[in-house]
Design a protein around this motif. Structure first.
Motif, PDB file in Angstrom:
ATOM      1  N   ASN A 120      38.567  43.735  35.333  1.00 52.76           N
ATOM      2  CA  ASN A 120      39.734  44.284  36.027  1.00 52.76           C
ATOM      3  C   ASN A 120      39.891  43.670  37.403  1.00 52.76           C
ATOM      4  O   ASN A 120      41.003  43.346  37.837  1.00 52.76           O
ATOM      5  CB  ASN A 120      39.625  45.806  36.137  1.00 52.76           C
ATOM      6  N   MET A 121      38.773  43.483  38.074  1.00 51.63           N
ATOM      7  CA  MET A 121      38.781  42.941  39.436  1.00 51.63           C
ATOM      8  C   MET A 121      39.376  41.536  39.476  1.00 51.63           C
ATOM      9  O   MET A 121      40.067  41.168  40.409  1.00 51.63           O
ATOM     10  CB  MET A 121      37.337  42.915  39.944  1.00 51.63           C
ATOM     11  N   VAL A 122      39.074  40.723  38.457  1.00 52.79           N
ATOM     12  CA  VAL A 122      39.613  39.355  38.455  1.00 52.79           C
ATOM     13  C   VAL A 122      40.902  39.246  37.631  1.00 52.79           C
ATOM     14  O   VAL A 122      41.365  38.157  37.311  1.00 52.79           O
ATOM     15  CB  VAL A 122      38.570  38.305  37.967  1.00 52.79           C
ATOM     16  N   GLY A 123      41.475  40.407  37.283  1.00 55.36           N
ATOM     17  CA  GLY A 123      42.799  40.417  36.675  1.00 55.36           C
ATOM     18  C   GLY A 123      42.856  40.037  35.202  1.00 55.36           C
ATOM     19  O   GLY A 123      43.865  39.514  34.726  1.00 55.36           O
ATOM     20  N   LEU A 124      41.783  40.303  34.458  1.00 56.60           N
ATOM     21  CA  LEU A 124      41.812  40.036  33.012  1.00 56.60           C
ATOM     22  C   LEU A 124      41.491  41.337  32.282  1.00 56.60           C
ATOM     23  O   LEU A 124      40.463  41.966  32.538  1.00 56.60           O
ATOM     24  CB  LEU A 124      40.786  38.953  32.645  1.00 56.60           C
ATOM     25  N   GLU A 125      42.370  41.711  31.371  1.00 58.98           N
ATOM     26  CA  GLU A 125      42.255  42.985  30.669  1.00 58.98           C
ATOM     27  C   GLU A 125      40.966  43.024  29.827  1.00 58.98           C
ATOM     28  O   GLU A 125      40.810  42.210  28.910  1.00 58.98           O
ATOM     29  CB  GLU A 125      43.467  43.108  29.748  1.00 58.98           C
ATOM     30  N   PRO A 126      40.045  43.959  30.108  1.00 57.22           N
ATOM     31  CA  PRO A 126      38.773  43.979  29.362  1.00 57.22           C
ATOM     32  C   PRO A 126      38.951  44.010  27.844  1.00 57.22           C
ATOM     33  O   PRO A 126      38.305  43.236  27.135  1.00 57.22           O
ATOM     34  CB  PRO A 126      38.089  45.255  29.862  1.00 57.22           C
ATOM     35  N   LYS A 127      39.835  44.873  27.349  1.00 57.95           N
ATOM     36  CA  LYS A 127      40.018  44.991  25.888  1.00 57.95           C
ATOM     37  C   LYS A 127      40.330  43.641  25.260  1.00 57.95           C
ATOM     38  O   LYS A 127      39.852  43.294  24.199  1.00 57.95           O
ATOM     39  CB  LYS A 127      41.169  45.957  25.585  1.00 57.95           C
ATOM     40  N   THR A 128      41.183  42.876  25.925  1.00 62.69           N
ATOM     41  CA  THR A 128      41.632  41.600  25.381  1.00 62.69           C
ATOM     42  C   THR A 128      40.561  40.519  25.479  1.00 62.69           C
ATOM     43  O   THR A 128      40.440  39.674  24.601  1.00 62.69           O
ATOM     44  CB  THR A 128      42.884  41.114  26.156  1.00 62.69           C
ATOM     45  N   GLY A 146      34.062  32.800  35.815  1.00 63.14           N
ATOM     46  CA  GLY A 146      33.000  32.239  36.657  1.00 63.14           C
ATOM     47  C   GLY A 146      32.791  33.078  37.918  1.00 63.14           C
ATOM     48  O   GLY A 146      31.663  33.355  38.324  1.00 63.14           O
ATOM     49  N   VAL A 147      33.906  33.500  38.513  1.00 65.37           N
ATOM     50  CA  VAL A 147      33.823  34.335  39.717  1.00 65.37           C
ATOM     51  C   VAL A 147      33.239  35.709  39.361  1.00 65.37           C
ATOM     52  O   VAL A 147      32.350  36.223  40.047  1.00 65.37           O
ATOM     53  CB  VAL A 147      35.220  34.486  40.384  1.00 65.37           C
ATOM     54  N   ALA A 148      33.711  36.290  38.244  1.00 69.79           N
ATOM     55  CA  ALA A 148      33.204  37.600  37.816  1.00 69.79           C
ATOM     56  C   ALA A 148      31.702  37.531  37.559  1.00 69.79           C
ATOM     57  O   ALA A 148      30.946  38.424  37.950  1.00 69.79           O
ATOM     58  CB  ALA A 148      33.927  38.060  36.547  1.00 69.79           C
ATOM     59  N   ARG A 149      31.258  36.454  36.914  1.00 68.92           N
ATOM     60  CA  ARG A 149      29.838  36.317  36.608  1.00 68.92           C
ATOM     61  C   ARG A 149      29.007  36.212  37.889  1.00 68.92           C
ATOM     62  O   ARG A 149      27.937  36.801  37.996  1.00 68.92           O
ATOM     63  CB  ARG A 149      29.596  35.087  35.719  1.00 68.92           C
ATOM     64  N   ALA A 150      29.546  35.491  38.860  1.00 69.09           N
ATOM     65  CA  ALA A 150      28.817  35.352  40.125  1.00 69.09           C
ATOM     66  C   ALA A 150      28.700  36.694  40.847  1.00 69.09           C
ATOM     67  O   ALA A 150      27.728  36.958  41.545  1.00 69.09           O
ATOM     68  CB  ALA A 150      29.503  34.324  41.015  1.00 69.09           C
ATOM     69  N   LEU A 151      29.712  37.551  40.667  1.00 65.61           N
ATOM     70  CA  LEU A 151      29.719  38.850  41.342  1.00 65.61           C
ATOM     71  C   LEU A 151      28.944  39.926  40.576  1.00 65.61           C
ATOM     72  O   LEU A 151      28.704  41.010  41.111  1.00 65.61           O
ATOM     73  CB  LEU A 151      31.166  39.347  41.503  1.00 65.61           C
ATOM     74  N   ALA A 152      28.544  39.604  39.334  1.00 62.44           N
ATOM     75  CA  ALA A 152      28.100  40.638  38.395  1.00 62.44           C
ATOM     76  C   ALA A 152      27.061  41.600  38.966  1.00 62.44           C
ATOM     77  O   ALA A 152      27.243  42.808  38.930  1.00 62.44           O
ATOM     78  CB  ALA A 152      27.594  40.000  37.105  1.00 62.44           C
ATOM     79  N   ALA A 153      25.977  41.067  39.485  1.00 56.34           N
ATOM     80  CA  ALA A 153      24.905  41.959  39.951  1.00 56.34           C
ATOM     81  C   ALA A 153      25.101  42.336  41.419  1.00 56.34           C
ATOM     82  O   ALA A 153      24.163  42.768  42.086  1.00 56.34           O
ATOM     83  CB  ALA A 153      23.549  41.311  39.728  1.00 56.34           C
ATOM     84  N   ILE A 180      41.433  35.762  48.342  1.00 56.72           N
ATOM     85  CA  ILE A 180      41.683  36.388  49.647  1.00 56.72           C
ATOM     86  C   ILE A 180      41.777  37.909  49.477  1.00 56.72           C
ATOM     87  O   ILE A 180      41.166  38.669  50.222  1.00 56.72           O
ATOM     88  CB  ILE A 180      42.987  35.837  50.280  1.00 56.72           C
ATOM     89  N   GLU A 181      42.517  38.342  48.456  1.00 58.77           N
ATOM     90  CA  GLU A 181      42.659  39.780  48.196  1.00 58.77           C
ATOM     91  C   GLU A 181      41.314  40.413  47.859  1.00 58.77           C
ATOM     92  O   GLU A 181      40.950  41.469  48.380  1.00 58.77           O
ATOM     93  CB  GLU A 181      43.631  40.020  47.022  1.00 58.77           C
ATOM     94  N   LEU A 182      40.583  39.742  46.952  1.00 56.16           N
ATOM     95  CA  LEU A 182      39.286  40.246  46.508  1.00 56.16           C
ATOM     96  C   LEU A 182      38.334  40.389  47.692  1.00 56.16           C
ATOM     97  O   LEU A 182      37.671  41.413  47.857  1.00 56.16           O
ATOM     98  CB  LEU A 182      38.715  39.247  45.478  1.00 56.16           C
ATOM     99  N   GLN A 183      38.312  39.371  48.534  1.00 57.44           N
ATOM    100  CA  GLN A 183      37.387  39.355  49.667  1.00 57.44           C
ATOM    101  C   GLN A 183      37.688  40.491  50.644  1.00 57.44           C
ATOM    102  O   GLN A 183      36.783  41.009  51.294  1.00 57.44           O
ATOM    103  CB  GLN A 183      37.425  37.972  50.338  1.00 57.44           C
ATOM    104  N   LYS A 184      38.972  40.907  50.728  1.00 59.70           N
ATOM    105  CA  LYS A 184      39.325  42.032  51.594  1.00 59.70           C
ATOM    106  C   LYS A 184      38.552  43.282  51.178  1.00 59.70           C
ATOM    107  O   LYS A 184      38.183  44.100  52.000  1.00 59.70           O
ATOM    108  CB  LYS A 184      40.825  42.339  51.487  1.00 59.70           C
TER     109      LYS A 184
END
Ligand SMILES: Nc1ncnc2c1ncn2[C@@H]1O[C@H](COP(=O)(O)OP(=O)(O)O)[C@@H](O)[C@H]1O
Ligand SMILES: [Mg+2]
Length: 315
Positions: A120-128, A146-153, A180-184
């Motif tokens: 959800n954070m990186v804008g991709l629907e989990p179900k899909t 790639g960004v989501a994986r880096a943030l995972a833990a 930029i939005e995420l980092q906020k």
């Protein structure tokens, strides 16, 4: 948060990839490392998580020498995003994201919840997307994973090595905006490597410009534009900050109500770069006045965005 003190990397053939490098990266800042190809950006980044051993000087994270960290602890607590999409091709998206949490032995319910949260954070629907394989995603979507994986833990530090350079201009701009939005919200300490000054100006709280393994100048985007230490910086930044150079701020103004205006300095819609950057170093916002009427406000981010766009147009 991360300190480099007189750090060098000398290869066996005698090449100094990085030479007497000094930099202090603050907690929660997005620091951009920029420089021409071969200037030592990747080497600098990889020394932080000990993917490349340094040969002189030392690096500290939170006042502790990186050599004193357990190597697993160090790697797991530092997220890493690469240019080449480095997802495991035979693993689903959810499995790719779960790699570090699993190494950390999180329980399954916590991992599951985290995967949904990150997608959800990186804008991709989990179900899909959870059960898809990497090749079933576009390049831009894969970089989001790639960004989501880096943030995972939930690591406090993220290293990004030209993460968006392989993408087409539109996806790239979108991912930059999203970062930029995420980092906020997440306020991580991010070290972001690029060779693109447009990207650096847009993303960086501060920029460290390197050449031949050395720091040429470290500063905010405004400092590099307004006070380049030499001709190399001036040319690399590519914006002539001379007094006569003007910029049209209309495309980045934000609507404003009369009450919010209290005593903001007023500028014209077409204004010199120098003047507006100087004012913005002292005021959060400026009011923009056109034909005796306030048409909105402009802030630092908006101004940097205009300058970075202007450079894109000059390429
Ligand atoms: N294994 C190696 N042996 C010798 N020189 C190397 C090695 N790896 C990288 N270099 C040199 O180190 C310098 C910095 O490389 P790098 O950090 O990859 O630069 P950048 O990421 O800025 O393009 C380059 O001159 C490169 O040729
Ligand atoms: Mg590199």
């Amino acid at each position: 948060m991360i300190s480099f003190e007189n750090v060098s990397k000398k290869y066996d053939d005698g090449t100094y990839a990085v030479n007497n490098f000094n930099l202090h990266i603050k907690e929660g800042e997005l620091l951009v490392l920029i420089g021409p190809s071969g200037s030592g950006k990747t080497t600098t980044l990889k020394m932080i998580n000990r993917l490349i051993p340094l040969t002189e000087g030392y690096i500290k994270i939170k006042d502790k020498m990186i050599s004193d960290y357990d190597i697993h602890e160090l790697r797991w607590d530092i997220g890493y995003v690469l240019q080449q999409i480095a997802l495991f091709p035979h693993m689903t998206i959810e499995e790719n994201i779960a790699v570090v949490p699993e190494m950390k032995r999180w329980d399954q319910a916590k991992i599951d919840h985290r995967i949904d949260e990150l997608l959800n954070m990186v804008g991709l629907e989990p179900k899909t997307y959870r059960k898809r394989l990497p090749h079933e995603l576009s390049g831009g979507q894969q970089q989001r994973i790639g960004v989501a994986r880096a943030l995972a833990a939930n690591p406090p530090i993220i290293l990004m090595d030209e993460p968006f350079s392989a993408l087409d201009p539109l996806s790239r701009e979108k991912l930059q905006d999203d970062l930029i939005e995420l980092q906020k919200n997440i306020k991580k300490t991010i070290v972001f490597v690029t060779h693109d000054m447009n990207e650096a100006l847009k993303l960086g709280d501060r920029i460290c410009l390197m050449r031949k393994g050395e720091v040429v100048q470290t500063g905010t985007p405004e400092e590099l534009i307004q006070q380049p230490v030499n001709e190399f910086v001036r040319e690399f930044v590519g914006i002539d900050q001379g007094n006569r150079t003007t910029v049209d701020v209309r495309e980045a103004i934000q609507p404003v109500t009369a009450e919010e205006l209290n005593n903001l300095p007023v500028v014209a819609p077409t204004v010199s770069i120098n003047e507006i950057l100087s004012l913005l170093s002292e005021h959060e916002q400026l009011a923009v006045e056109e034909m005796d009427k306030i048409i909105g406000t402009i802030d630092r981010r908006g101004m940097i965005r205009i300058l970075s766009r202007q450079m894109e147009g000059m390429k």
